[in-house]
Design a protein around this motif. Structure first.
Motif, PDB file in Angstrom:
ATOM      1  N   GLN A  51       0.836  -1.206   0.000  1.00 34.10           N
ATOM      2  CA  GLN A  51       0.000   0.000   0.000  1.00 34.10           C
ATOM      3  C   GLN A  51       0.868   1.251   0.000  1.00 34.10           C
ATOM      4  O   GLN A  51       0.581   2.220  -0.704  1.00 34.10           O
ATOM      5  N   LYS A  52       1.937   1.210   0.758  1.00 36.26           N
ATOM      6  CA  LYS A  52       2.850   2.355   0.804  1.00 36.26           C
ATOM      7  C   LYS A  52       3.531   2.558  -0.552  1.00 36.26           C
ATOM      8  O   LYS A  52       3.693   3.695  -1.004  1.00 36.26           O
ATOM      9  N   ASP A  53       3.898   1.457  -1.202  1.00 33.52           N
ATOM     10  CA  ASP A  53       4.516   1.549  -2.534  1.00 33.52           C
ATOM     11  C   ASP A  53       3.568   2.229  -3.526  1.00 33.52           C
ATOM     12  O   ASP A  53       3.982   3.082  -4.316  1.00 33.52           O
ATOM     13  N   VAL A  54       2.286   1.852  -3.482  1.00 33.41           N
ATOM     14  CA  VAL A  54       1.298   2.461  -4.392  1.00 33.41           C
ATOM     15  C   VAL A  54       1.114   3.938  -4.050  1.00 33.41           C
ATOM     16  O   VAL A  54       1.049   4.783  -4.950  1.00 33.41           O
ATOM     17  N   GLU A  55       1.041   4.253  -2.763  1.00 31.96           N
ATOM     18  CA  GLU A  55       0.901   5.656  -2.351  1.00 31.96           C
ATOM     19  C   GLU A  55       2.099   6.485  -2.812  1.00 31.96           C
ATOM     20  O   GLU A  55       1.943   7.634  -3.254  1.00 31.96           O
ATOM     21  N   ASN A  56       3.290   5.899  -2.725  1.00 31.39           N
ATOM     22  CA  ASN A  56       4.488   6.612  -3.169  1.00 31.39           C
ATOM     23  C   ASN A  56       4.457   6.895  -4.667  1.00 31.39           C
ATOM     24  O   ASN A  56       4.962   7.928  -5.114  1.00 31.39           O
TER      25      ASN A  56
END
Length: 139
Positions: A51-56
């Motif tokens: 999820q953090k990768d997508v947000e980044n």
């Protein structure tokens, strides 16, 4: 008299076998639940990372601008979303498994509490002594 003692022994042995079977099932379910809970925690960590990768990818950066110009941004985003969807599916699956195992374990624990199995070993010992006495008297 001997026939009644034999009959009682058969009934007690059956109950002892059932008790031991339920206890083994309880142990197995407990072990499976521990493994499933560990997997759930692992998948949760991986899910948060994805999820953090997508947000980044959605945030503003020079790298994103360059990737957009070269046409790589959509490709990378699609890959990250695919990874996120895969790990989310695994997480949901293990979450369901944990719920099912907890339900099964609760049922087994209820069965263990309701059964009057604590006295079986004492009854068994008493029966064996009765049989020994009968043999001594009738031999």
């Amino acid at each position: 008299m001997w026939g009644k003692l034999q009959e009682r022994q058969t009934v007690l042995k059956t109950e002892i076998i059932n008790r031991d079977k339920v206890k083994r099932k309880h142990q197995t379910l407990t072990e499976h639940l521990e493994v499933a809970l560990h997997k759930k925690q692992t998948y949760w960590s991986r899910l948060k990372k994805e999820q953090k990768d997508v947000e980044n990818l959605d945030g503003f950066s020079i790298l994103k601008v360059v990737r957009t110009w070269t046409g790589k941004q959509d490709e990378i985003r699609e890959k990250e979303l695919s990874e996120l969807a895969a790990i989310e599916a695994k997480y949901r699956e293990i979450e369901k498994t944990v719920t099912d195992l907890e339900g099964d374990l609760a049922d087994i624990e209820s069965e263990l509490e309701q059964a009057n199995w604590e006295l079986l070993d004492m009854e068994w010992e008493k029966l064996i002594k009765e049989k020994e006495q009968w043999i001594i008297i009738n031999n």
